[in-house]
Every structure is written in C-alpha cells, then in structure tokens.
Scaffold this motif. Structure first.
Motif: not given
Length: 450
Positions: A253-254, A328, A317, A314, A321, A290, A331, A264-266
């Motif tokens: 994740v970033d 999000s 994770e 980053s 999720m 992802q 997270i 979406d951090p993925s």
C-alpha cells in the motif's frame, strides 16, 4: 552611352545568374548543420540505419490541431526524410474521434505510431534515440517466440477478458513477436526455439513436474518473466529460490496515490524509477493495482537490480483490506507485526552469464503484479510503454543504436565570491566613475580651446 550599356548588360547578367541559381536550387540541394552541438541533424548511426532500411515508412502522429506541436513533429521527421525520401508523415486529430482514440490506446497528445513492413511500434517520447531504435526493431526480420505458460488458470495471452493480456500481445505481434500458449506436463519441455517464457499469475498450484521443467528451463539459460500476485499459492517456491527472490507477506500500500486522485491505497502509482536500461528515460506514471513487495535472497546467484520501487510512504499491509465502498482510513502501519516501511521493491531485473553457447547473457524479471499489463489497466499512464521496454530488454532487443548525447556545451562561468565582488564594484562604481572623469576632462579641454 557605352558605359550605360555596360551597366545595363551587367545588371541583366546578374539577374540571369540569380534566376539560374534559383532554378538549380529547386533541382539540387544540400544541407549543413552549423550548430555547435550538431543537434539539428541526425547522428551518423541513424543515417547508416536509414541507408540499410528497405521499404517505405509511415509515421502517424495523433496530434491535436496545434500548429506549434505539429510543426515540431514535422521538423523532427524531416531530418529523417532528408536521408530517406519514402518516409511519409500523416497527422490524425484525436479530438475528431475520441472513441476510436481510446480504443487505440492513445493517451498523449502527439503520440506516434511508427509503421514498417506490416509492423508497428507506438512512441510516446519523440527523440532521435527512441525513433531510430524503434526503426531498428521494426527492420529486423527474425521473429521472436514468447511462450505463455497455460493450463493452471494463468492470464490468457490471447484473451479478451479484463484480466487477460490480449491487447498487449497484439502489440507485441505488430513488432514481430509471436506469443503462444504453452501447456507443460507429461514430460513436455519448453521448446528450444522459445526466446522467453512468461509465467503470468497461476491461480491454482502447478504440478510438481511442471515446476521442475520451469526451473530446469532457467538453469539451461532460458529467459523468464514471472508475474506474481499477493497471496499467490502456485507452488513456485523452487522458481523463487532459483531466481533468488522471495515475496514479502501482505499487500503493498502506498499513500502517495492520493495526490493523483487514487482512493485505493493498494493502487501503487510510480513516477520515479531506479536506474536501469528498462526504465532509463521513462517519465510516464505507471499504475500497479494490488502488488506484492519483493525482497532479494542473501547470496543471490544473479546480478540483481531493483526495477520498480515504492515511495517512503508505503508498507506491506498484512491486515485485512477494506471492502469495496468502505473507507481506507482504517489502514495503519503496524510496527509490531511483519509489516515493513518503504521504500519497498516490487520488481527486480536479473542477469548473469548464460550457460548457452549462443548467448552471452541470461536475463529474467520478476514483478509483484500482473494487472498492469492486463486489458483493463494497460492504457493507464505509461503501462504500455513499460511493458514494451520490459519485453525489449528480455528479448535482448536493447542492443540498439547508441546515439551520442549532443546537448549544447556548458558555457556556465563559475566565479568565486571575491571575484564576483570585484566584478560588481568595477561595473557599478569604477567604470561609471571613469566615464564621468573622462567626460569632465574632455569638456574642460574643449573650453580651453575656445
């Protein structure tokens, strides 16, 4: 009268000579580059390539109706047309048919489609090195063979589904690269005429005998591209060991994607890349949905270089999720778990001396994501460009034209603070004072003369 006649005859002869020179200039011509860096003409390597290039070349530029942009492209292509007259340039306005442009994958104003002998290559960067090397690849008559492992739920090389790779393999086909599915088992082996083996995200465990053959292919000196995913359980631990790679737990994740509008951090967006021939000069943003972070095993058997690297914001994770539609914001990085802070690597390029007598170097690439080349995400940013560069390197098509850097020479003068002070005092005080004194002396002398 005789003198006047001579002057008239001389004038008429000059006019006739000027007209003759003008007429001859339409039939014959020459071009010379007097710029200091010779940056308005082609390098000798490019000129030699054009002399060996048989058949016409078509350049299609998807550029908007902008005089400045189209003029710059025309001026660039004209450098090549001087040495090869059957290079044709055609402009297509993307705004005239946006749906067709989206279908073609055109995302950049001025994007170039270079066509030669029923092959084509898409260029999103226009400079001599990129253009000449694309011509060189299109001129090669040898067909390359890429085998995509099939039979265990991998991404289909010719599939039209969102997760398949059909659009990208069509691009490879237009460049003389033939992509075929390969089903191993019952003692079947990877054909020796295969230039590259692709393992693209198997969904079910691969039979032990197939894994043995894949590893044996690597040990025999074969090139391989392995696209893996988070939580992938395909039984390829032996391949990971042979490539000196291991996957870290969890999902990459970033947080930097939020600046690009990614909720979406993925979804990892990269705009900076480690220095490598594949990514050299790549200025486009690439998207990896992802991905799984990778790590290098100690005492690797390869010369390994990071190819893709996430930002310092980053981490991997390892928790659950959020589902689609959920926030999000929950997270968080957990330092007490197996989670590691970035930057983290999500791709490695590997190379070593090849055991094959016909090759000097063996190459492999492992990437912790396969979605970036899929039909669904291929058109995002520089994904297509990165995939094209990736296969060029794996197929050893990077032995290309080395166009020298012909930038303008550095004419910057560096002065110390003392010299700068002396120069400033001289220009701002001493020189005006001398001019004033000179003026006063000159005026005083004129008065004395009177």
């Amino acid at each position: 009268m005789r003198a006047g006649f001579n002057r008239l005859a001389h004038a008429l002869l000059c006019l006739a000579l000027a007209a003759l020179v003008g007429f001859l200039s339409t039939r014959f011509g020459f071009r010379t580059d007097w710029s200091s860096a010779q940056n308005t003409s082609l390098a000798p390597q490019s000129v030699e390539l054009l002399k060996r290039l048989d058949g016409p070349v078509e350049v299609v530029s998807y550029a908007s109706d902008n005089a400045s942009l189209r003029g710059a492209i025309s001026s660039f292509v004209q450098r090549y047309q001087v040495h090869k007259s059957d290079i044709a340039l055609r402009f297509v306005d993307p705004a005239a048919d946006p749906a067709a442009m989206r279908e073609l994958g055109v995302r950049i104003d001025g994007e170039i489609d270079l066509r030669h002998r029923e092959r084509s290559e898409r260029l999103q960067l226009l400079d001599e090195k990129t253009f000449s090397n694309a011509l060189l690849r299109l001129s090669r008559t040898q067909e390359r063979m890429v085998a995509f492992l099939a039979g265990d739920g991998e991404r289909k090389a010719d599939g039209s589904g969102n997760a398949d790779l059909g659009q990208f393999t069509q691009l490879l086909l237009s460049q003389g690269v033939r992509c075929v599915p390969l089903i191993l088992g019952n003692g079947a082996r990877v054909p020796e005429n295969t230039d590259l083996l692709v393992v693209a995200n198997p969904r079910v465990p691969i039979a032990a005998g197939v894994v043995v053959e894949i590893v044996d292919w690597v040990e025999r000196g074969g090139a391989v591209l392995w696209l893996t995913e988070p939580g992938e359980n395909a039984g390829l631990d032996a391949l990971a060991s042979a490539l000196s790679i291991r996957a870290l737990p969890g999902l990459l994740v970033d947080g930097t994607g939020a600046a690009l509008g990614l909720g979406d951090p993925s979804f990892v967006a990269l705009s900076r890349y480690p220095d490598h021939p594949i990514t050299h000069g790549l200025e486009l943003t690439t998207l990896f949905p992802q991905a799984v972070p990778l790590a290098q095993l100690t005492a690797p058997r390869w010369q390994m270089q990071p190819l893709l690297r996430s930002s310092a914001q980053s981490w991997n994770e390892t928790g659950a999720m959020p589902k689609a539609g959920e926030s999000s914001a929950t997270i968080r990085f957990d330092a007490d778990s197996d989670e590691m802070r970035g930057p983290l690597d999500l791709a490695f390029a590997l190379q070593r001396l090849s055991p094959r007598p016909d090759k000097r170097e063996q190459r492999a690439v492992v990437i912790g994501d396969g979605d970036f080349l899929s039909n669904q995400f291929l058109a995002n940013g520089g994904n297509r460009e990165l995939g094209q560069r990736l296969f060029n390197w794996l197929l050893a098509d990077d032995a290309l034209i080395a166009v020298p850097d012909r930038g303008a020479p550095d004419r910057l003068i560096t002065l110390s603070q003392t010299r700068l002070t002396v120069l400033s005092v001289g220009l701002l005080i001493v020189l005006p004072l001398l001019l004033a004194i000179g003026g006063i002396v000159l005026a005083w002398r004129r008065r004395r003369r009177r």
